[in-house]
Motif scaffolding. Structure first.
Motif, PDB file in Angstrom:
ATOM      1  N   GLU A  28     -11.033 -10.654  35.043  1.00  0.00           N
ATOM      2  CA  GLU A  28     -10.017  -9.440  36.417  1.00  0.00           C
ATOM      3  C   GLU A  28      -9.584  -8.249  35.404  1.00  0.00           C
ATOM      4  OE1 GLU A  28      -6.716 -11.488  36.821  1.00  0.00           O
ATOM      5  OE2 GLU A  28      -7.396 -12.664  38.142  1.00  0.00           O
ATOM      6  N   ARG A  29      -9.824  -6.440  35.553  1.00  0.00           N
ATOM      7  CA  ARG A  29      -9.415  -5.844  35.367  1.00  0.00           C
ATOM      8  C   ARG A  29      -8.207  -5.231  35.930  1.00  0.00           C
ATOM      9  NH1 ARG A  29     -13.567  -0.723  33.509  1.00  0.00           N
ATOM     10  NH2 ARG A  29     -12.957  -2.545  31.543  1.00  0.00           N
ATOM     11  N   PRO A 185     -11.679  -6.705  39.906  1.00  0.00           N
ATOM     12  CA  PRO A 185     -13.244  -7.129  39.368  1.00  0.00           C
ATOM     13  C   PRO A 185     -13.157  -6.026  38.297  1.00  0.00           C
ATOM     14  CG  PRO A 185     -13.953  -6.675  41.312  1.00  0.00           C
ATOM     15  CD  PRO A 185     -12.273  -5.984  41.648  1.00  0.00           C
ATOM     16  N   MET A 186     -13.725  -7.068  36.872  1.00  0.00           N
ATOM     17  CA  MET A 186     -13.939  -6.648  35.588  1.00  0.00           C
ATOM     18  C   MET A 186     -15.650  -5.106  35.447  1.00  0.00           C
ATOM     19  SD  MET A 186     -13.791  -7.451  31.683  1.00  0.00           S
ATOM     20  CE  MET A 186     -14.603  -5.824  30.387  1.00  0.00           C
ATOM     21  N   PRO A 187     -15.628  -4.345  35.468  1.00  0.00           N
ATOM     22  CA  PRO A 187     -17.143  -4.385  35.548  1.00  0.00           C
ATOM     23  C   PRO A 187     -18.303  -5.015  34.359  1.00  0.00           C
ATOM     24  CG  PRO A 187     -15.600  -1.982  35.647  1.00  0.00           C
ATOM     25  CD  PRO A 187     -14.905  -3.688  35.788  1.00  0.00           C
ATOM     26  N   GLU A 188     -19.202  -4.971  34.662  1.00  0.00           N
ATOM     27  CA  GLU A 188     -20.382  -5.835  34.017  1.00  0.00           C
ATOM     28  C   GLU A 188     -20.713  -4.649  32.396  1.00  0.00           C
ATOM     29  OE1 GLU A 188     -23.702  -6.789  36.029  1.00  0.00           O
ATOM     30  OE2 GLU A 188     -22.477  -8.623  37.439  1.00  0.00           O
ATOM     31  N   GLY A 189     -21.265  -4.818  31.663  1.00  0.00           N
ATOM     32  CA  GLY A 189     -20.964  -4.605  30.079  1.00  0.00           C
ATOM     33  C   GLY A 189     -21.046  -4.925  29.197  1.00  0.00           C
ATOM     34  N   ARG A 190     -21.516  -4.450  28.063  1.00  0.00           N
ATOM     35  CA  ARG A 190     -20.519  -4.908  26.997  1.00  0.00           C
ATOM     36  C   ARG A 190     -19.665  -5.298  26.804  1.00  0.00           C
ATOM     37  NH1 ARG A 190     -21.356  -1.668  20.790  1.00  0.00           N
ATOM     38  NH2 ARG A 190     -20.755  -3.389  19.502  1.00  0.00           N
ATOM     39  N   GLU A 194     -18.351  -9.309  25.750  1.00  0.00           N
ATOM     40  CA  GLU A 194     -17.470  -9.465  24.457  1.00  0.00           C
ATOM     41  C   GLU A 194     -16.434 -10.324  24.923  1.00  0.00           C
ATOM     42  OE1 GLU A 194     -16.343  -5.995  22.849  1.00  0.00           O
ATOM     43  OE2 GLU A 194     -18.548  -5.258  22.295  1.00  0.00           O
ATOM     44  N   LEU A 195     -15.508 -10.039  25.619  1.00  0.00           N
ATOM     45  CA  LEU A 195     -14.251 -10.806  26.853  1.00  0.00           C
ATOM     46  C   LEU A 195     -14.858 -12.049  26.936  1.00  0.00           C
ATOM     47  CD1 LEU A 195     -11.680 -10.568  26.632  1.00  0.00           C
ATOM     48  CD2 LEU A 195     -11.836  -9.132  29.061  1.00  0.00           C
ATOM     49  N   VAL A 196     -16.087 -12.142  27.387  1.00  0.00           N
ATOM     50  CA  VAL A 196     -16.461 -13.491  27.775  1.00  0.00           C
ATOM     51  C   VAL A 196     -16.471 -14.878  26.708  1.00  0.00           C
ATOM     52  CG1 VAL A 196     -18.104 -14.922  29.047  1.00  0.00           C
ATOM     53  CG2 VAL A 196     -17.523 -12.895  30.033  1.00  0.00           C
TER      54      VAL A 196
END
Length: 205
Positions: A28-29, A185-190, A194-196
């Protein structure tokens, strides 16, 4: 140094993936009324052989990640609050309403939730916080402020129980005008990857 830390986290996640089930992670953002990022939140869950583990990693709210973990075996629970990869403060209970054991890396103290209003209990918990990490009171206050100003964020999840306990014990000064925040929703990307990885590493500790 950051690359080495990231490599270690990714390696730990890969090892966990090779030896057992992979934690499910929701991202989540949290943004303000104008859509500006306040922080990101990863919620990881892992269940195996009757043990349920979960970890929340809050990134961007503080200088270090705020990490909340919870392990449940039957009615027994153990929750922890910490910053980054530092040892935090743990709260263990054999059952709801049972005696809680709070422990820092140095010492431990036992109490009942009904006694949280007592000065002796609050003083002992404050001592444990100092032993664990003196940045924890500020982290708890900032997270509570975020929660207070979050749309639909009134109730507390089991993973947030250490925050609730420390709020009762430390009694930080209330913020007169909390910010308004909402989940997107948190945007996909680096950053998301990293957070995952950080959340999966936390839930597998």
């Amino acid at each position: 140094m950051k690359e080495l830390v990231l490599a270690a986290v990714v390696a730990a996640t890969a090892a966990a993936r090779a030896t057992g089930p992979v934690a499910h992670v929701v991202l989540e953002r949290i943004v303000d009324a104008r859509g500006n990022r306040i922080c990101d939140l990863a919620k990881a869950e892992l269940e195996a052989e009757g043990v349920r583990r979960s970890a929340w990693v809050v990134r961007g709210l503080l200088r270090s990640d705020l990490v909340l973990t919870l392990e449940s075996v039957g009615s027994a629970t153990e929750g922890e609050i910490g910053l980054g990869d530092r040892r935090g403060l743990r709260f263990s209970s054999p059952a709801p309403g049972g005696r809680v054991t709070a422990s820092s890396p140095v010492s431990a103290f036992r109490y009942f939730d009904t006694d949280l209003s007592r000065k002796t209990v609050r003083c002992n918990l404050s001592r444990l916080v100092d032993e664990a990490d003196r940045d924890l009171p500020g982290a708890v206050s900032d997270y509570a402020r975020l929660k207070q100003g979050l749309e639909g964020g009134g109730s507390w999840a089991p993973e947030e129980r250490p925050v609730v306990i420390l709020l009762a014990a430390l009694r930080p000064a209330p913020h007169p005008s909390p910010p308004f925040g909402r989940r997107v929703p948190m945007p996909e990307g680096r950053e998301a990857d990293e957070l995952v990885a950080a959340a999966r590493a936390a839930v597998s500790r």
